[in-house]
Design an enzyme around this catalytic site. Sequence first.
Site, PDB file in Angstrom:
ATOM      1  N   HIS A 252       0.870  -1.173   0.000  1.00  0.00           N
ATOM      2  CA  HIS A 252       0.000   0.000   0.000  1.00  0.00           C
ATOM      3  C   HIS A 252       0.908   1.224   0.000  1.00  0.00           C
ATOM      4  CE1 HIS A 252      -2.974   2.952   1.157  1.00  0.00           C
ATOM      5  NE2 HIS A 252      -3.916   2.064   0.912  1.00  0.00           N
ATOM      6  N   ARG A 272      -6.556  10.641  -0.661  1.00  0.00           N
ATOM      7  CA  ARG A 272      -6.189  11.139  -1.983  1.00  0.00           C
ATOM      8  C   ARG A 272      -7.431  11.357  -2.837  1.00  0.00           C
ATOM      9  NH1 ARG A 272      -2.797   6.738  -3.764  1.00  0.00           N
ATOM     10  NH2 ARG A 272      -3.206   5.766  -1.755  1.00  0.00           N
TER      11      ARG A 272
END
Lengths: 642, 354
Positions: A252, A272
């Site tokens: 990740h 994000r």
Amino acid sequence: MTTTTRIERHHYDVVVIGAGGAGLRAAIEARLAGKKTAIISKSLFGKAHTVMAEGGAAAAMGNVNSRDNWQVHFRDTMRGGKFLNNFRMAELHAKESPQRIWELETYGALFDRTKDGKISQRNFGGHEYPRLAHVGDRTGLELIRTLQQKIVSLQQEDKREFGSYDARIKVFSETTITELLLDGDRVAGAFGYYRESGEFVLFEAPAVVLATGGVGRSYKVTSNSWEYTGDGHALALRAGATLINMEFLQFHPTGMVWPPSVKGILVTESVRGDGGVLKNSEGKRFMFDYVPDVFRKQYAETEEEADRWYTDPDNNRRPPELLPRDEVARAINSEVKAGRGSPAGGVFLDIASRRSADEIRRRLPSMYHQFKELADVDITAEPMEVGPTCHYVMGGVEVDPDSGAAFGHVRGLFAAGEVSGGMHGSNRLGGNSLSDLLVFGKRAGGHAASYADGLPARPKVAVDAVEAAVETALAPLQRDTGESPYTLQQDLQAVMGDLVGIIRREGELTDALGRLAELRERVAKVSAAGGRRYNPGWHLALDLRNMLVVSECTAKAALERQESRGGHTREDYPAMEPKWRQVNLVCALDGDTVRLTRKPLPKMRPELIGLFDRAELAKYLTDEELADFDALVPDAGEADNR
Amino acid sequence: MSAKRQFRIWRGDETGGDLQDYMVEVNEGEVVLDVIHRLQATDAPDLACRWNCKAGKCGSCSMEINGKPRLGCMTRMSTFGDEETVTVTPLRTFPVIRDLVTDVSFNYEKARETPAFAPPADVAPGDYRMQQVDVERSQEFRKCIECFLCQTVCHVIRDHDENKQAFSGPRYFIRAAELDMHPLDARTDRKEYAQAEQGLGFCNITKCCTEVCPEHIKITDNGIIPMKERVVDRRYDPLVWLGSKIFRRGETPQTSVTTARQGSATPPSTSRGGVHSHAGGSHDPQAEAQAQSGVNWHREVPHPTAPAVDDRGRLPLTELTFDRAAAPSPFGDDVAFPLPPEHLNFAHPEQDKH
Ligand SMILES: Cc1cc2nc3c(=O)[nH]c(=O)nc-3n(C[C@H](O)[C@H](O)[C@H](O)COP(=O)(O)OP(=O)(O)OC[C@H]3O[C@@H](n4cnc5c(N)ncnc54)[C@H](O)[C@@H]3O)c2cc1C
Ligand code: SF4
Ligand code: SF4
Ligand code: FES
């Protein structure tokens, strides 16, 4: 003989190992099919890894953007997996996820809503439309709690009908399975111990569903808990099943790197998706430099365009911060290696300067909470320091896509969820796991039930197999000359983290295999202090051999695959190689050693491959495959604007 | 930056045990669970402790730290003084299995007794329509990570095993409340159920549960109180209501409003003096005797603190008549945190069973 007669025995039709999303969904299905079902879990009921998933569950319901449908989802999944996915699994997943999510509502789940009262869906890396059903940033908790409560409701039905909650479905929590027992090539049962008491227990059952999750504990920096020691992978291997795609691990991109104690814990992608950007130590938004050619068309080229996308996604291309995870992880890695990293060796993830404090708290409540409480960092005021962390294993038990039955030479073994392989190819899209658990959990549970139905006679557990299992389990406690399991785990993590990490090289991989062989000798002699009651040292000692064999699979496959694709990056072979796309690397156990074979990928059906445009396929397929494609889909050149 | 720190951890099993001292290295930015992991990797490889996510998401690592129920993974070492000893004990309300691991099956049994969501009969999957504002109230309760900290702190069962049968605890009150507020749940008797079967009447709104909830769920204000009020609404009976008003505070359990069905449960009454002073020692003489004969903690058990009575010498038992808006501290109003370890009165659950 004396030992085995004292072991507690249970008889079930279907035993599900694992109480995460996949395990619970499988158990529900088996119970609905009328089978007597046991659910076994290493931790308490409701604490499995699924609880930690944040972002959401991907399903093309089209609630937010009505242009979404299963074909688009299928395309995104294949693209994300770099076309190495088992296409049939990706197809079933894309088609069935919406029903599986809607079904959760009938079990009592409460997803966030759209204005017209439907399930809201959010954007996520690699998904073309807003697709992730979510509940704030605690979707995994909602999923597991809902399934847990559905199981309770089935137990209440059974109580009304048979007078006992446990009549047809029972949860054995804090129980670890160490061995699968066979009768010839048929599964006959599972052997394990209660963590609380250290007592052994034997489950006799003709069908076993593995839903044990992943392998991340073999890595130093990981978002995974102690449970993720690859038990299911190892159990399957030892029972004669095969693993595929073990070289593909997802790192990740945004795990916390500071403060050190929480290293590895995830910062969800939604940070994000909701406007957060990645910056290096020079303050540069560096992701624009890392958009690979295959994605060039879908991603913005300027900061202005990227910023417009958040409010007007139909007329702008998405920001490169939302590239698939492997791309982002690699980009961060390169920035850090080039000396532009943050003080703690990551990069900065900045949402503070881009959204108001109120908005951040409302949209990302548990992120805000987590950073505040764990690290005393106020994400509304300062950027976070993040870096890649080991997160998910794409590889797993090679299964029949429709039924989840394990390949290899074993019958009666099924696998679903993270422990199974194929669905995600070389890289999983965020959000595809939660829906994967539901789709294939249901299938595996249902097929395990009908397999059990179709058996003429119940397979029998052999006494000597049980005795051998007891002996193996007790061995670490009876030795006091070996090393501590904690030291061995640290050494294993160092080997995997340093030599089989994100960026791999031939020399290092060979070195890793040598060290793993040494570790194998040492693990065989591990000793654990203390008694049998709730002794974490002993539990780890038993898990180590699983971690080791799975690590060997990963290292071997990573050495063999001479290309870079998705969750596997070779510095010495940086390009994606169409020839390698046709190959799955299959691991099997031959005595004690891991044997690797190559196996061709199944060929996509014409109507599925026809969903892609030729220009895109050209990046993945060999020339011969493209020629086949042209013959099949003559007008593919115009299929562009679908 | 690392320093050696003093830890005292309860080691033992259901046959007994005691606090053991450890000197252990602590680095900047660490939480209590990190320190426990370091101990496992060094001095105490068989130290039993539950954990999973290390991020406050799974609710496994519940323990009592300096006497306060908390998540080990969410308790930063920087919240303690440099020289301070950190004392870690298992959840007190549940039987010890070993070290910091307790038998929490009580909670799973209560969960199993609470009637599940009843789907509306005429709505097909995929056709569920709800507004965000309507789901938000239930969503607050669905944040629960089942850490059972609220269960362990609640005085109704913390020192009273005998109440466990009739009392489900705050975790399951909010489960009932969640279903009650679910826009599409087909059952309409959640409140009555909570009152009659879950022992909601035992709760005297001390709010201790809210205070320890790591998810900051407003268990009492948003869950328990609305449930109580609306039970009153529904079963409104002017005479009973009046009766409850003329009884002076403390004399009448507020639940008398709805005692139509109490089951076998006896609501807390003045005779037992359901006061919440957990840290200062139990108000129950029998429990006190057990605590004295209990685990050797190298200390004297402190005297029980007086009940938190008002100036007329009565207990402020109901939220209607209590003199403050908020609840008194579960540990007694005179106790400041963190507690000095010698004031801890952890008694082994086995001893409670005498
Ligand atoms: C921090 C984090 C965030 C994530 N976010 C997302 C997201 O937003 N969206 C998404 O789609 N995916 C996400 N994922 C991935 C996803 O959560 C997991 O892949 C998924 O939950 C795995 O579910 P599972 O049912 O396969 O296994 P798990 O939920 O991990 O359950 C495994 C079960 O097997 C049991 N078990 C293991 N070994 C044994 C044994 N030997 N004996 C008995 N029982 C055993 C365990 O006790 C456990 O109950 C995330 C993962 C992490 C770590
Ligand atoms: S308010 Fe007090 S009495 Fe009521 S459930 Fe919470 S802790 Fe228990
Ligand atoms: S309500 Fe809060 S304290 Fe109680 S179990 Fe849930 S999360 Fe824990
Ligand atoms: S370890 Fe999960 S809440 Fe602490």
